[in-house]
Design a protein around this motif. Structure first.
Motif, PDB file in Angstrom:
ATOM      1  N   ASP A 178       0.643  -1.279   0.216  1.00  0.00           N
ATOM      2  CA  ASP A 178       0.114   0.187   0.460  1.00  0.00           C
ATOM      3  C   ASP A 178       1.177   1.519   0.094  1.00  0.00           C
ATOM      4  O   ASP A 178       1.659   0.971   0.491  1.00  0.00           O
ATOM      5  CB  ASP A 178      -0.915   0.104   1.340  1.00  0.00           C
ATOM      6  N   VAL A 179       0.282   2.204  -1.002  1.00  0.00           N
ATOM      7  CA  VAL A 179       1.494   4.243  -1.580  1.00  0.00           C
ATOM      8  C   VAL A 179       0.149   4.430  -0.378  1.00  0.00           C
ATOM      9  O   VAL A 179      -0.637   4.657  -1.137  1.00  0.00           O
ATOM     10  CB  VAL A 179       1.962   3.753  -2.014  1.00  0.00           C
ATOM     11  N   SER A 180       0.824   5.300   0.638  1.00  0.00           N
ATOM     12  CA  SER A 180      -0.243   6.807   0.966  1.00  0.00           C
ATOM     13  C   SER A 180       0.767   7.543   0.966  1.00  0.00           C
ATOM     14  O   SER A 180       2.274   7.850   1.491  1.00  0.00           O
ATOM     15  CB  SER A 180      -0.535   6.178   2.899  1.00  0.00           C
ATOM     16  N   LEU A 181       0.006   8.212   0.132  1.00  0.00           N
ATOM     17  CA  LEU A 181       0.581  10.257   0.277  1.00  0.00           C
ATOM     18  C   LEU A 181      -0.053  10.835   1.321  1.00  0.00           C
ATOM     19  O   LEU A 181      -0.458  10.611   0.968  1.00  0.00           O
ATOM     20  CB  LEU A 181       0.633  10.437  -1.415  1.00  0.00           C
ATOM     21  N   PHE A 182       1.232  11.932   2.260  1.00  0.00           N
ATOM     22  CA  PHE A 182       0.465  12.645   2.768  1.00  0.00           C
ATOM     23  C   PHE A 182       1.216  14.565   1.711  1.00  0.00           C
ATOM     24  O   PHE A 182       2.795  14.645   1.642  1.00  0.00           O
ATOM     25  CB  PHE A 182       1.848  12.562   3.771  1.00  0.00           C
ATOM     26  N   THR A 183       0.007  14.882   1.779  1.00  0.00           N
ATOM     27  CA  THR A 183       0.773  16.623   0.661  1.00  0.00           C
ATOM     28  C   THR A 183       0.068  17.374   1.953  1.00  0.00           C
ATOM     29  O   THR A 183      -0.933  17.071   2.660  1.00  0.00           O
ATOM     30  CB  THR A 183      -0.164  15.982  -0.223  1.00  0.00           C
ATOM     31  N   SER A 184       0.880  18.641   0.650  1.00  0.00           N
ATOM     32  CA  SER A 184       0.225  19.552   2.467  1.00  0.00           C
ATOM     33  C   SER A 184      -0.947  20.177   2.058  1.00  0.00           C
ATOM     34  O   SER A 184      -1.567  21.542   2.581  1.00  0.00           O
ATOM     35  CB  SER A 184       1.263  20.871   1.591  1.00  0.00           C
ATOM     36  N   PRO A 191      -4.227   6.977  -3.110  1.00  0.00           N
ATOM     37  CA  PRO A 191      -4.704   6.487  -4.579  1.00  0.00           C
ATOM     38  C   PRO A 191      -5.337   5.214  -4.146  1.00  0.00           C
ATOM     39  O   PRO A 191      -4.111   4.251  -3.970  1.00  0.00           O
ATOM     40  CB  PRO A 191      -3.544   6.768  -5.283  1.00  0.00           C
ATOM     41  N   PRO A 192      -6.522   4.286  -5.169  1.00  0.00           N
ATOM     42  CA  PRO A 192      -6.568   3.363  -5.148  1.00  0.00           C
ATOM     43  C   PRO A 192      -5.895   2.796  -6.098  1.00  0.00           C
ATOM     44  O   PRO A 192      -5.099   1.236  -5.582  1.00  0.00           O
ATOM     45  CB  PRO A 192      -8.002   3.121  -5.692  1.00  0.00           C
ATOM     46  N   ALA A 193      -5.113   2.739  -6.730  1.00  0.00           N
ATOM     47  CA  ALA A 193      -4.200   2.567  -7.624  1.00  0.00           C
ATOM     48  C   ALA A 193      -2.451   1.521  -6.804  1.00  0.00           C
ATOM     49  O   ALA A 193      -2.395   0.807  -7.116  1.00  0.00           O
ATOM     50  CB  ALA A 193      -3.815   2.654  -8.691  1.00  0.00           C
ATOM     51  N   TYR A 194      -2.385   2.331  -5.313  1.00  0.00           N
ATOM     52  CA  TYR A 194      -1.623   2.391  -4.839  1.00  0.00           C
ATOM     53  C   TYR A 194      -1.478   1.698  -3.567  1.00  0.00           C
ATOM     54  O   TYR A 194      -1.202   1.029  -3.107  1.00  0.00           O
ATOM     55  CB  TYR A 194      -1.219   3.693  -4.523  1.00  0.00           C
ATOM     56  N   LEU A 209       3.749   9.769  -9.078  1.00  0.00           N
ATOM     57  CA  LEU A 209       2.593  10.265  -8.088  1.00  0.00           C
ATOM     58  C   LEU A 209       2.596  11.567  -8.812  1.00  0.00           C
ATOM     59  O   LEU A 209       1.270  12.008  -7.821  1.00  0.00           O
ATOM     60  CB  LEU A 209       4.028  10.629  -6.811  1.00  0.00           C
ATOM     61  N   ALA A 210       2.980  11.831  -9.458  1.00  0.00           N
ATOM     62  CA  ALA A 210       2.249  13.275 -10.469  1.00  0.00           C
ATOM     63  C   ALA A 210       0.697  12.900 -10.545  1.00  0.00           C
ATOM     64  O   ALA A 210       0.248  13.943 -11.109  1.00  0.00           O
ATOM     65  CB  ALA A 210       3.158  14.212 -10.569  1.00  0.00           C
ATOM     66  N   ASP A 211       1.029  11.567 -11.042  1.00  0.00           N
ATOM     67  CA  ASP A 211      -0.802  11.034 -11.586  1.00  0.00           C
ATOM     68  C   ASP A 211      -1.683  11.343 -10.236  1.00  0.00           C
ATOM     69  O   ASP A 211      -3.001  11.455 -10.829  1.00  0.00           O
ATOM     70  CB  ASP A 211      -0.731   9.954 -11.373  1.00  0.00           C
ATOM     71  N   ALA A 221       5.563  10.418   1.346  1.00  0.00           N
ATOM     72  CA  ALA A 221       4.946   9.320   1.124  1.00  0.00           C
ATOM     73  C   ALA A 221       5.073   8.116   2.481  1.00  0.00           C
ATOM     74  O   ALA A 221       6.272   8.101   2.673  1.00  0.00           O
ATOM     75  CB  ALA A 221       5.411   8.644  -0.388  1.00  0.00           C
ATOM     76  N   SER A 222       4.299   6.972   2.127  1.00  0.00           N
ATOM     77  CA  SER A 222       4.807   5.855   2.923  1.00  0.00           C
ATOM     78  C   SER A 222       4.589   4.037   2.238  1.00  0.00           C
ATOM     79  O   SER A 222       3.385   4.385   1.292  1.00  0.00           O
ATOM     80  CB  SER A 222       3.881   6.024   4.193  1.00  0.00           C
ATOM     81  N   VAL A 223       5.400   3.651   2.121  1.00  0.00           N
ATOM     82  CA  VAL A 223       5.208   2.734   0.970  1.00  0.00           C
ATOM     83  C   VAL A 223       5.254   1.277   2.385  1.00  0.00           C
ATOM     84  O   VAL A 223       5.527   0.708   3.221  1.00  0.00           O
ATOM     85  CB  VAL A 223       6.559   1.708   0.398  1.00  0.00           C
ATOM     86  N   THR A 224       3.928   0.777   2.321  1.00  0.00           N
ATOM     87  CA  THR A 224       3.834  -0.111   3.391  1.00  0.00           C
ATOM     88  C   THR A 224       3.463  -1.913   2.222  1.00  0.00           C
ATOM     89  O   THR A 224       2.706  -2.550   2.379  1.00  0.00           O
ATOM     90  CB  THR A 224       2.943  -0.331   4.560  1.00  0.00           C
ATOM     91  N   ALA A 225       4.006  -2.669   3.063  1.00  0.00           N
ATOM     92  CA  ALA A 225       4.065  -4.177   2.068  1.00  0.00           C
ATOM     93  C   ALA A 225       3.352  -4.868   3.436  1.00  0.00           C
ATOM     94  O   ALA A 225       3.595  -4.875   4.692  1.00  0.00           O
ATOM     95  CB  ALA A 225       5.664  -4.668   2.446  1.00  0.00           C
ATOM     96  N   LEU A 226       1.635  -4.793   2.434  1.00  0.00           N
ATOM     97  CA  LEU A 226       0.586  -5.819   3.120  1.00  0.00           C
ATOM     98  C   LEU A 226       1.824  -7.378   3.404  1.00  0.00           C
ATOM     99  O   LEU A 226       1.477  -8.479   4.463  1.00  0.00           O
ATOM    100  CB  LEU A 226      -0.424  -5.945   2.719  1.00  0.00           C
TER     101      LEU A 226
END
Lengths: 467, 1122
Positions: A178-184, A191-194, A209-211, A221-226
């Motif tokens: 799962d990839v989560s983004l933390f924006t200002s 994003p569901p795709a992530y 990520l600009a997509d 960003a954080s990347v978490t492997a399930l």
């Protein structure tokens, strides 16, 4: 023995036991050293095997051509193989004793984005990856292990910037992440795709990520492997020449409560910004300590909400003197883990790369390897910050073990980092260098001519004690 | 003056009457019954008693017979000599009826229309103590007394009632009934003739009653060894080379004769098989336990009767001729079941099997029996013992030897004659005596004392000179029991409730096999185990060839005994530890002399969380320690030689003087203890230090308690513990030598080091809660309750309480230090170390009961009583966690083990699994992998029981261990490649004692070290399967590309033969030591039985001619023995 004496002895024994229990705690003996959480730690020379995983580079057409550099800190050649991904044929390599070997994996595969796995039959070898292109160049350590979590404190999708997240799975296990983004601007974005992204063994996934987050100057960003584990790097490309930059950074596999930069310099006209990312669900009370050579500055408190990143711009802090090198240490209270990154922009007119960002060092080490860079001969600046809390003695030698003049033995005080700006050519000759200390220190090697200290940082890799 | 009273004749049978005879005659002369005549029948005394009779009772008739044919045959002379009497009173020459006794008996005979009337028989010297008030009989003729030995007469038996047997000594018989029955059976020369007469009388429809108002003093000469039995009476059974015939044997054969004679044909067909079965069982048990005398007694009884089957047929016809009642009606008057079997079981539960086999604790202490010496036995000791009151020891020809306590001693004392040797009698005079009771009780037990420092008010004190006499202590125990004996109902309720709780709490474990949790691993067939042992090859790990542990052979033999039921074997060796421990605790607490205290100690031991936590976490080592520790501590306590532990059974073996040093008591005890410790360590190596820990704890306790002789006591305890450990090490030498070839051999014995952060804290240790059960403040209750005797106890109770606290403190300290890694690289399992502490606390709680009874009774109410109340409440509170845990039905033992979790691996081919994790979570046992981790290797599924003895970490094992160690240190990334050559396809990283299954089980979490999990995550050739529920499973992605076959074959090929040879040699050594220890103890015991014959004087027993203490209620006197 009289009754009272016997009762007294029993009572004393029980009370003494309880007291000892309280004093000693549940573990009186230090546990075996846990394998370093640092993703870029160099395995000990006596290791029977070691591996490095490099990702984030591109082929020549991608603007960030990757070069993998292997530095052997041992007295024996180390053999191994380098496998380029996706789909590359293993390349047998031998890293000479006290020497270096560089390979361009992009030449081994047909792909825009490349990754590489270096599998060595021994330890003591550090592997870094240099990316270079029209926007400049950057050096980042490769990862010596995969991890189920990766954190990136900063990136930018502002206009003219490109931010890529590169996920490489070098293991034999499927990784679902799962990839989560933390924006200002939008806060946390998932994003569901992530979500539930499958990264099969030996595959590489590149996320633009600009997509999903457009025109945001501060994206964490954080990347978490399930399941499984992987390696994640971030490639930031900024602007257009001449005021442009290129930054490759390896994520942090875990949060920490202390992060350090051995040196920073807030040059006139430039920008130094610190990004403190709190991926936890608990607000973090962070203190920014500033270490000067001949003065002291009041620590700066920073409150970082849960699941958010806070940016501290150095120019806006009056307690940070201009044009003076200083060391920075971020400490988070109550054990709340954070991740820290630094973004540096050189003053206008500086040669490329003029923009870069660098992750902070999470913890000190007693030995560091400063690897080689593609720009040998440029002026450099070496800084050593004492993280021990008491004076430590340091020595700096070349890879072959020759002493470096002026660095036979120096002492670094806790609050007074050692900054060594060096003229051209550097008195110790060419890199790599090995820095050893009798206490934990942080080492930073900056390419000063890049425009400002910190734009291009040659990453130092912690060495095992025997290296 | 003319009288209307019916004439009664007292028939007094004499044979060499002693100095008491005049007193007896005077009693007859003083009778107030107006129509009493006295007939003295002298059975060929050496000296004519007529002048003596004449001097006291000139009206008496005297008839001298030319031969002594026994009491019955002699008394039968009255049939011809007496006419016109309504009743006959058959008496021995050592009875003295009260002046109104005969009158009262006659009155009762008429009032009850009784055919036979028995008086209340009381002690000659101490008329306040009851001997007999009638007796009961079971279907086999085994006699059960209605009073306890030494029981004081408070009028509690003064009601007239029907009894089955009027014991000999003084019996009123209706004259016509006696004539109709044909008198006594003349074949019964001694013992049992009264039973036979009463039985026939009942068959004939006559009542047998006891008239307690009529009191008769009785000297019981035969039982006390003061009368000789002529060997002529049993000449048919006394042949050269034959074993001496005991009075017990006479009793048994006559009991059998009575049963065979008096039952009708139909009923006999029903009873006879039962008699045969009981006899066979008794013979079998006696032979197995090495008590050949007892077996010979039973065999003799049957042989003697079968040889007289023609006479028996005639006798049966005679009985049939007088029969008026059916057997069913007669049986209503008999006891139900087998009194002998019941007594045996009660003794076994109360005193242990050894005592049960011998007949009772006094039989152990003074185990001699009434023996009629064989003619060829050396004549010895008569001058020293013959005729000496209370000191008869000699075994000369024709002398009835009765060493103080007699044959059954305490057993008869406690359990009554139903214990197997019910009564004896004087063949000449017909004396009936409860075997072995009188002298013990009277001669050594002091009177009630009011000295609170030495015992409770009412508790008898032991005379100083006899303080260590086994008989004295046994008798003191008896007296103490009277002080603190709970009612039968209370005992029944407590034991019943305890049993129900344990059975209910274990209900889930009684069915299917155990899950593979901890050391509860699969048990292969017995043949496989024996094959592995003698084959010198073990599949544990990677199949190295090394001598297998003797434990494998022990289990193999046990499986063979159970006829291959290995599932049952697993249940027995695991769950059986709990009753074994309870039994051991009962045995350990026996010297407390308080049934209530013993009951509390046993219940507390069962309620403590040690055993249940061991079950919950699958720690067989702790369960074995639980079962063995009380026995070990009991042995060490005896070795200390300190009262009361060192003075009962221990002193029974105190003999051995004149034996070779290697056969001395100490050596044999050390060998025996070493054998036990060796067996423990052979089964699970981590129990290897149990005896040493117990010994060190007790020694520390001796230091803590201080007092006289503490140095000697401590030294003896430590020496015995160290010696036993050395013996165990010797027994395990082949295995240990091989083991030492590997790295960290001690880790296999003591356990791999636990994670540094997992050492239990002081609170958990003192609460004995190092597991899921008992981890609550309620468990402090045991500690509080156990502190009571230390705070308020006196005398030996205070001393021993301090010693027990020393044991607990040492155990706790070792567990605490070990948990923190301060005892070296290995960690002794806390569960095992806590067992001695549990034993100590439980025994201290039992001692608290004795303290309350002995030290607080009679005191003014104060803080001590309050403390006692608090301790009682605390003890109850301490039991609650165990009760709560029982509700689950399986003591928190997970229902699913790793065997089920990874069962699918068995279908994937012939591959190996390496198991890594916390040493406590590992199935079986394994090799250490640095602090907090260990590993083992199995084939296809979970390891079987062979993994409990992992063997040396050499060769392939060392290579695998090295690779795994590199994983921990981050020194490798291709573990799969390194494991592949050994056929290892799976890596299981354990996270708890069992798999975690949501909603079903949440076992104790025992996570693997972080560096291990992190290191495994770095491996690029291990495929990590998704989380499995408390454990991680990796598949070696390169295993298929490596050496296909496991390395078993290559290792098995060489070295196995040597291992087999060593195994056989080891088995022989075990056998030798066992024979030496068990056989030597038996020889020593037998040797102690006949000290006079060997010229040795048993310690603590009065020498011939010594003063004989006689107790009188409230005072203590001593007078020279006659």
């Amino acid at each position: 023995m009289p009754r009272l004496a016997a009762v007294g002895v029993v009572a004393l024994a029980l009370a003494g036991g309880a007291l000892a229990d309280h004093l000693v705690g549940r573990g009186g003996v230090a546990s075996a050293p846990v394998a370093s959480l640092a993703a870029d730690a160099v395995p000990p020379p006596e290791a029977s095997s070691s591996a490095w995983f490099c990702t984030g580079g591109t082929s020549a057409s991608g603007g960030a051509t990757a070069t993998v550099t292997m530095t052997n800190t041992t007295d024996r050649p180390v053999r191994g193989r380098l496998v380029a991904y996706p789909g590359g044929v293993p390349l047998q390599v031998t890293v000479p004793a006290r020497g270096e070997l560089s390979v361009e994996p992009a030449g081994m595969v047909r792909a825009d984005r490349v990754a590489a796995a270096v599998l060595l039959q021994g330890g003591g070898v550090a592997v870094t990856q240099t990316v270079s292109g029209p926007l400049g160049w950057s050096v980042a350590p490769c990862a010596s292990s995969a991890s189920p979590r990766w954190y990136f404190a900063h990136g930018s999708t502002a206009a003219g910037s490109s931010l890529e997240l590169s996920l490489f799975n070098p293991t034999a296990t499927d990784a679902v992440v799962d990839v989560s983004l933390f924006t200002s601007t939008e806060g946390t974005v998932a994003p569901p795709a992530y979500q539930g992204l499958d990264v099969p063994p030996g595959s590489l996934a590149t996320l633009h990520l600009a997509d999903h987050v457009q025109n945001d100057p501060a994206v964490a960003a954080s990347v978490t492997a399930l399941t499984g584990a992987l390696v994640a790097s971030e490639l930031q490309q900024v602007g257009q020449p001449p005021h442009a930059g290129l930054a490759l950074s390896l994520g942090a596999p875990s949060t920490a409560v202390r992060w350090s930069f051995a040196q920073s310099t807030d040059v006139t006209g430039g920008v130094v910004a610190y990004h403190v990312f709190n991926p936890t669900a608990v607000p973090a009370a962070v203190t920014m300590a500033i270490g000067l050579q001949q003065a002291s500055a009041e620590p700066l408190p920073v409150a970082v909400p849960a699941g958010a990143a806070v940016t501290i711009v150095a120019e806006q802090q009056t307690r940070i003197p201009m044009d003076t090198p200083y060391a920075v240490t971020f400490r988070s209270a109550a054990g709340v883990g954070i991740v820290v990154d630094r973004q540096v922009e050189a003053p206008a007119g500086a040669p490329a790369p003029a923009v870069g960002h660098t992750p902070a060092v999470p913890d000190g080490a007693r030995a560091w390897l400063v690897p080689s860079t593609p720009s040998a001969g440029s002026p450099w600046s070496l800084a050593i910050a004492d993280l021990a809390g008491s004076p430590v003695r340091v020595t700096v030698r070349t890879l072959s073990g020759d002493p470096v003049a002026g660095f036979t033995r120096r002492t670094v005080a806790p609050e007074e980092p050692l900054f060594v700006p060096a003229p051209v050519p550097a008195p110790w000759g060419t890199l790599p260098l090995v820095v050893r200390a009798d206490g934990p220190v942080a080492v930073e090697f900056d390419a000063v001519p890049a425009g400002a200290p910190g734009v291009v940082v040659v990453p130092s890799l912690p060495l095992a004690a025997a290296s | 003056m003319e009288t209307l009273a019916p004439p009664v004749v007292a028939v007094v049978v004499t044979h060499d009457p002693g100095p008491w005879f005049e007193e007896s005659l005077e009693a007859w002369a003083g009778q107030d019954y107006p129509a009493l005549s006295v007939l003295v029948l002298d059975a060929a005394s050496a000296e004519d008693p007529t002048p003596r009779v004449a001097s006291v009772l000139p009206e008496a008739y005297v008839r001298r017979l030319d031969a002594n044919r026994g009491f019955g045959a002699t008394a039968d002379e009255a049939l011809a000599m007496v006419q016109g009497a309504s009743h006959l009173v058959f008496c021995h020459d050592d009875v003295a009826p009260d002046p109104d006794a005969i009158r009262l008996m006659v009155e009762e005979a008429y009032r009850s229309n009784a055919g036979i009337v028995a008086p209340k028989l009381v002690d000659w010297d101490d008329p306040g103590r009851l001997l007999h008030v009638g007796m009961a009989v079971d279907k086999a003729g085994a006699v059960v007394d209605r009073v306890e030995p030494g029981e004081l007469d408070h009028g509690q038996h003064d009601a007239v009632r029907d009894v089955f047997l009027a014991p000999g000594g003084c019996t009123l018989v209706r004259a016509d009934l006696f004539a109709e029955l044909g008198g006594f059976d003349p074949e019964m020369v001694a013992m049992g003739e009264d039973l036979d007469l009463c039985w026939r009388a009942q068959v004939a429809g006559a009542r047998v009653v006891v008239a307690p108002a009529a009191r008769v003093r009785h000297l019981q000469l035969l039982a006390s060894g003061r009368r000789e039995l002529s060997p002529d009476l049993v000449a048919d059974t006394l042949r050269p080379g034959h074993r001496p015939l005991t009075l017990q044997a006479l009793q048994r054969r006559h009991e059998l004769r009575a049963a065979l004679k008096c039952y009708g044909r139909g009923h006999l067909l029903r009873v006879l098989p039962q008699l045969v079965a009981l006899s066979l069982a008794e013979v079998l048990v006696a032979l197995v336990t090495g008590h050949r005398d007892r077996a010979a007694t039973v065999v003799h009884a049957w042989g003697w009767n079968l040889r007289r089957r023609r006479v028996l047929r005639r006798e049966r016809a005679t009985v049939a001729a007088v029969r008026r009642l059916a057997d069913t009606e007669v049986r209503h008057l008999q006891l139900r079941g087998s009194a002998r079997l019941t007594g045996y079981l009660r003794r076994a539960l109360t005193y242990g099997l050894h005592v049960a086999h011998l007949g009772g604790p006094a039989a152990v202490a003074v185990p001699d029996e009434h023996v009629i010496a064989s003619p060829d036995a050396p004549a010895a000791g008569r001058s020293a013992a013959g005729g000496q009151v209370g000191a008869a020891r000699a075994g000369g020809a024709g002398v009835i030897r009765d060493v103080a306590a007699g044959a059954d001693g305490e057993a008869a004392v406690r359990e009554g004659p139903a214990t197997g040797d019910p009564t004896t009698g004087d063949p000449a005079t017909g004396d009936r005596a409860t075997v072995g009771r009188a002298t013990v009780g009277r001669a050594t037990v002091g009177p009630a004392t009011a000295d609170p420092a030495n015992g409770a008010v009412g508790a008898p004190a032991v005379p100083a000179g006899l303080a260590e006499s086994p008989a004295a202590v046994a008798a003191a125990a008896l007296a103490a029991e009277r002080v603190a004996r709970p009612s039968d109902t209370a005992r029944l309720v407590v034991w019943g409730a305890t049993t129900v709780v344990i059975v209910a709490g274990s209900r889930g474990l009684l069915g299917e096999g155990f899950p593979a949790v901890g050391q509860l691993v699969a048990v292969p067939s017995w043949s496989t185990m024996l094959g592995r042992f003698f084959g010198g090859w073990s599949p544990a790990g990677l199949g190295p060839a090394h001598p297998a542990s003797p434990g494998l052979a022990l289990l193999g033999v046990a499986g063979m005994v159970l006829m291959g039921a290995v599932g049952l074997l697993a249940k027995v060796v695991v769950l059986g530890c709990i009753p074994l421990g309870a039994l051991g605790m009962s045995r350990l607490a026996r010297p407390l002399r308080s049934p209530a205290g013993r009951m509390v100690a046993v219940v507390a031991y069962l309620a403590m969380p040690v055993a249940w936590n061991a079950l919950a976490t699958g720690r067989w080592d702790a369960l074995l320690a639980y079962g063995a520790a009380p026995w070990i501590l009991a042995q060490l306590a005896r070795a200390s030689g300190a009262e009361p532990f060192g003075s009962i059974a221990g002193e029974a073996l105190a003999g051995g003087a004149g034996l070779a040093p290697w056969r001395s008591r100490v050596v044999l005890e050390v060998l025996g203890l070493g054998l036990v410790q060796g067996a423990l360590a052979a089964l699970v190596p981590t129990t290897a230090v149990l005896t040493l820990v117990c010994g060190l704890g007790l020694a520390a306790g001796c230091v803590l308690a201080g007092g006289a002789g503490w140095r000697r006591a401590a030294a003896r305890v430590v020496a015995q513990a160290a010696g036993a450990t050395a013996v165990a090490a010797f027994l395990l030498a082949p295995w240990l030598v091989w083991q030492s070839a590997g790295t960290r051999p001690w880790s296999v014995l003591l356990g791999a080091a636990l994670p540094a952060a997992d050492g239990p804290n002081v609170g958990a240790l003192t609460r004995l809660a190092v597991g899921p059960i008992g981890d609550t403040w309620l468990a402090w209750g045991f500690v509080v309750a156990a502190a009571l005797p230390l705070l308020v106890g006196r005398s030996w109770r205070q001393v021993w309480s301090a010693r027990l606290w020393g044991v607990a403190l040492v155990a706790w300290a070792l567990a605490w230090l070990s948990g923190r890694g301060w005892l070296g690289a290995s960690t002794m399992p806390a569960n095992v170390l806590l067992v001695p502490a549990a034993v100590a606390l439980a025994l201290s709680m039992g001692m608290a009961v004795v303290t309350f009874d002995a030290d607080l009774r009679g005191r003014r109410f104060g803080w001590r009583q309050l403390a006692t109340g608090a301790a009682a409440l605390a003890a109850v509170a301490g039991c609650l966690p165990m009760l709560a845990a029982a509700s689950g039905g399986h003591w928190d033992l997970p229902v699913t083990g790793y065997d089920q979790a990874v069962s699918w691996t068995a279908r994937t081919g012939d591959s190996r699994i390496v198991w890594i994790g916390d040493p406590r979570a590992l199935p079986g046992a394994g090799w250490p992998l640095g602090r907090g981790a260990a590993f083992t290797v199995s084939e296809r599924t979970t390891p079987d029981i062979a993994s409990l003895w992992p063997g040396p970490s050499t060769g392939a094992v060392a290579a695998v261990g090295h690779a795994l160690a590199e994983v921990r240190s981050g020194a490798t990334v291709d573990l799969g490649r390194q494991l592949a050559p050994y056929g290892i396809r799976y890596v299981v990283v354990l996270g708890g004692a069992a798999p975690s299954i949501a909603g079903l089980q949440s076992p104790l979490a025992l996570p693997a070290p972080a560096d291990l999990t992190a290191g495994l995550a770095r491996q690029i050739d291990l495929q990590h399967l998704p989380a499995q529920g408390g454990y991680d499973l990796f598949i070696n992605s390169v295993a298929g590309n490596s050496v296909a076959g496991p390395v078993r074959g290559s290792d098995r090929g060489h070295g196995g033969a040597l291992g087999g040879v060593v195994a056989v040699a080891d088995a022989l050594v075990w056998l030798g030591v066992a024979i030496l220890a068990v056989g030597g103890a038996g020889r020593l015991r037998r040797r102690v039985r006949v000290p006079a014959a060997s010229g040795a004087v048993q310690r603590g027993q009065p020498e011939p001619g010594a003063l004989r203490a006689t107790s009188v209620l409230g005072s203590r006197t001593a007078k020279p023995g006659p």
